[in-house]
Scaffold this motif. Structure first.
Motif, PDB file in Angstrom:
ATOM      1  N   SER A  26     -21.545 -92.417 -90.531  1.00 56.24           N
ATOM      2  CA  SER A  26     -22.625 -90.667 -89.991  1.00 56.24           C
ATOM      3  C   SER A  26     -21.267 -90.420 -89.225  1.00 56.24           C
ATOM      4  O   SER A  26     -20.164 -90.388 -88.455  1.00 56.24           O
ATOM      5  N   ALA A  27     -21.717 -89.150 -89.336  1.00 52.32           N
ATOM      6  CA  ALA A  27     -20.303 -88.189 -88.770  1.00 52.32           C
ATOM      7  C   ALA A  27     -20.482 -88.413 -87.349  1.00 52.32           C
ATOM      8  O   ALA A  27     -21.388 -88.193 -86.993  1.00 52.32           O
ATOM      9  N   PRO A  28     -19.361 -88.743 -86.501  1.00 54.17           N
ATOM     10  CA  PRO A  28     -19.394 -88.000 -85.572  1.00 54.17           C
ATOM     11  C   PRO A  28     -20.624 -87.157 -85.480  1.00 54.17           C
ATOM     12  O   PRO A  28     -21.353 -86.989 -83.813  1.00 54.17           O
ATOM     13  N   ALA A  29     -20.163 -85.709 -85.613  1.00 51.61           N
ATOM     14  CA  ALA A  29     -20.634 -84.873 -84.996  1.00 51.61           C
ATOM     15  C   ALA A  29     -20.543 -83.475 -86.318  1.00 51.61           C
ATOM     16  O   ALA A  29     -19.332 -83.325 -87.119  1.00 51.61           O
ATOM     17  N   LEU A  30     -21.614 -83.247 -86.630  1.00 45.46           N
ATOM     18  CA  LEU A  30     -21.406 -81.839 -87.693  1.00 45.46           C
ATOM     19  C   LEU A  30     -21.117 -81.165 -86.598  1.00 45.46           C
ATOM     20  O   LEU A  30     -20.829 -80.013 -85.781  1.00 45.46           O
ATOM     21  N   GLY A 234     -28.244 -80.718 -86.634  1.00 42.31           N
ATOM     22  CA  GLY A 234     -27.494 -79.401 -86.676  1.00 42.31           C
ATOM     23  C   GLY A 234     -28.034 -79.021 -87.720  1.00 42.31           C
ATOM     24  O   GLY A 234     -28.196 -79.173 -89.349  1.00 42.31           O
ATOM     25  N   ASP A 235     -26.698 -77.499 -87.426  1.00 42.72           N
ATOM     26  CA  ASP A 235     -27.075 -76.470 -88.393  1.00 42.72           C
ATOM     27  C   ASP A 235     -25.916 -76.188 -88.491  1.00 42.72           C
ATOM     28  O   ASP A 235     -24.791 -76.682 -87.825  1.00 42.72           O
ATOM     29  N   ILE A 236     -25.591 -75.768 -89.711  1.00 45.58           N
ATOM     30  CA  ILE A 236     -23.909 -76.106 -90.778  1.00 45.58           C
ATOM     31  C   ILE A 236     -24.222 -74.175 -91.531  1.00 45.58           C
ATOM     32  O   ILE A 236     -24.832 -74.058 -91.984  1.00 45.58           O
ATOM     33  N   GLU A 237     -23.526 -73.581 -90.849  1.00 44.25           N
ATOM     34  CA  GLU A 237     -22.529 -72.840 -91.250  1.00 44.25           C
ATOM     35  C   GLU A 237     -21.843 -72.811 -92.562  1.00 44.25           C
ATOM     36  O   GLU A 237     -20.736 -72.884 -91.987  1.00 44.25           O
ATOM     37  N   ALA A 238     -22.204 -72.083 -93.912  1.00 46.78           N
ATOM     38  CA  ALA A 238     -21.011 -72.392 -95.475  1.00 46.78           C
ATOM     39  C   ALA A 238     -21.143 -71.388 -95.649  1.00 46.78           C
ATOM     40  O   ALA A 238     -21.649 -70.238 -96.028  1.00 46.78           O
ATOM     41  N   ARG A 239     -19.378 -70.967 -96.563  1.00 40.76           N
ATOM     42  CA  ARG A 239     -19.911 -69.873 -97.165  1.00 40.76           C
ATOM     43  C   ARG A 239     -20.282 -70.739 -98.890  1.00 40.76           C
ATOM     44  O   ARG A 239     -20.653 -69.634 -99.309  1.00 40.76           O
ATOM     45  N   HIS A 240     -20.417 -71.392 -99.155  1.00 43.63           N
ATOM     46  CA  HIS A 240     -20.833 -72.294-100.450  1.00 43.63           C
ATOM     47  C   HIS A 240     -21.574 -73.489-100.560  1.00 43.63           C
ATOM     48  O   HIS A 240     -21.233 -74.684 -99.528  1.00 43.63           O
ATOM     49  N   VAL A 241     -22.765 -73.524-100.945  1.00 44.17           N
ATOM     50  CA  VAL A 241     -23.352 -75.376-101.123  1.00 44.17           C
ATOM     51  C   VAL A 241     -23.587 -75.184-102.435  1.00 44.17           C
ATOM     52  O   VAL A 241     -23.728 -74.413-103.083  1.00 44.17           O
TER      53      VAL A 241
END
Length: 438
Positions: A26-30, A234-241
């Protein structure tokens, strides 16, 4: 089910997990922002992240369950430099253009060689070995079909295959079940879970990769030139998916879901066998597959003591004891000597099939994707993941494999494979007719 078929230690989980179990990471925080978000933590997703990291690009890998819980640790572990050219999921023959056949053969060989290179570079101990594959003809007419496939492969540049008559097949397999077959020398096997564990360790060594297990992507939306990925954390903003969900592709991406048919593949492992019997069944260390529409595939375990036997016991998920009974029966049809051998493990996982029987990697509606292993995922998915990562990072030399072949829609299909039981029954009937016409 007859109790004598099950070993006292019988488990409904992959035999491979005895050596490597899925990992809760698990990531500590995204992070709120990422260069690339990869949906799916299997071979393709991890290979994409690895190539991105080596190209200086940061990524987040979202895995809905534990890392390694999906199909990447559930296969039979067979590898080859040959794909199923010529027959679609719908059962009809496809006449590929000669230049496409040459491309596919070239990519299959590159994927196979790339797998060996990846394992060497990352120092992955996964019992990798190359002893070839025997493809058995289940009917006289199927052997004629193998001749046509052999000619197509040779025309496409493959030089490592040859036909085997029924009179000669005992040199390849300790069974009289088949009507001859074809050997692919550039083929082998590995321990799929240990390979996955090594690929996961390689990703963990790269600081620019964030691994987020038990973190399902629940939404995708355009966000300017990029994307907003919604997750339970939570949400993540990404240039690519990059979508790398293969046989577990969901309604998150309906435009991809309706282009893939997930089919359950079922496997058993036997209890340990005498060394002399193993040598009789598998004299050259081959992996085995066959020409039935409802096919089976099998091999000897890395320690040389068990048969790992898989196939389409049904096209959908079924209870473990039924799975064990159906596969045990099919195994004994091929090897009568195993009638009293017990089953120690049984498991299942989803394989993704495409309408044109080819894997695909590319872009649709602004989303990158790697999908449709068609049963060749152990070598092809890491290969396509590596190419995808290099492409996004601007490090790919040459064109993206399969990017010029559009992932075709399946007529009258919306993503719900309700028709699989009917197709499975029809295919079994057709196989029966083929095999009764000598």
């Amino acid at each position: 089910m007859t109790a004598s078929i099950l070993a006292s230690s019988f488990k409904e989980e992959p035999y491979w997990w005895e050596a490597f179990r899925p990992q809760a990471i698990s990531a500590p925080a995204l992070p709120g922002k990422a260069d690339v978000v990869i949906v799916g933590g299997g071979y393709a997703g991890l290979a994409t992240a690895r190539a991105l990291a080596d190209g200086g690009v940061q990524s987040v890998v979202l895995e809905a369950e534990e890392f390694g819980s999906g199909a990447s640790t559930r296969s039979g572990g067979g590898i080859s430099a040959g794909l199923s050219i010529g027959k679609s999921f719908a059962g009809k023959s496809l006449d590929y253009a000669p230049e496409l056949v040459r491309d596919v053969v070239g990519w299959a060989v590159a994927a196979y060689r790339g797998l060996f290179d990846l394992i060497e570079r990352e120092n992955i101990d996964c019992h990798l070995e190359q002893h070839g594959r025997f493809l058995g003809a289940c009917a006289v007419s199927h052997y004629d079909g193998l001749r046509a496939r052999f000619d197509k492969l040779r025309a496409g540049g493959a030089t490592d295959c040859y036909l085997v008559s029924r009179a000669e097949q005992r040199q390849e397999i300790g069974s009289d079940f088949y009507h001859g077959g074809m050997v692919l020398e550039t083929a082998g096997k590995l321990h799929p879970a240990l390979f996955y564990g090594g690929l996961l360790a390689a990703a963990r060594r790269r600081n620019s990769i964030t691994l987020a297990g038990h973190c399902r992507a629940t939404g995708l939306a355009r966000n300017g030139d990029g994307w907003r990925v919604t997750t339970g954390a939570g949400d993540i903003e990404a240039r690519h998916v990059v979508i790398a969900t293969n046989g577990y592709t969901s309604g998150l991406t309906p435009q991809l879901q309706r282009r893939l048919v997930p089919i359950a593949s079922h496997i058993i492992a036997t209890e340990e066998l005498p060394a002399g019997l193993v040598q009789k069944l598998c004299p050259k260390g081959r992996t085995f597959s066959e020409t039935r529409r409802v096919l089976h595939y099998y091999r000897i375990s890395p320690d040389g003591r068990r048969v790992i036997f898989g196939g389409r016991a049904r096209f959908t998920e079924i209870p473990g004891e039924l799975r064990a009974r159906l596969l045990h029966r099919a195994m004994v049809e091929r090897f009568p000597e195993l009638a009293d051998t017990k089953v120690s493990h049984t498991w299942q996982g989803n394989v993704a099939f495409t309408y044109d029987a080819l894997p695909h990697a590319g872009e649709i509606d602004g989303l990158h994707f790697i999908l449709g292993c068609n049963g060749s995922g152990v070598s092809m998915m890491p290969f396509l993941g590596d190419a995808m990562g290099k492409s996004i990072a601007g490090k790919l030399h040459g064109r993206m494999p399969f990017a010029d072949t559009a992932l075709p829609a399946i007529p009258l299909y919306s993503g719900n494979p309700w028709f699989l039981p009917a197709i499975g029954g029809a295919f079994r009937a057709l196989d029966y007719i083929d095999e009764k016409i000598r």
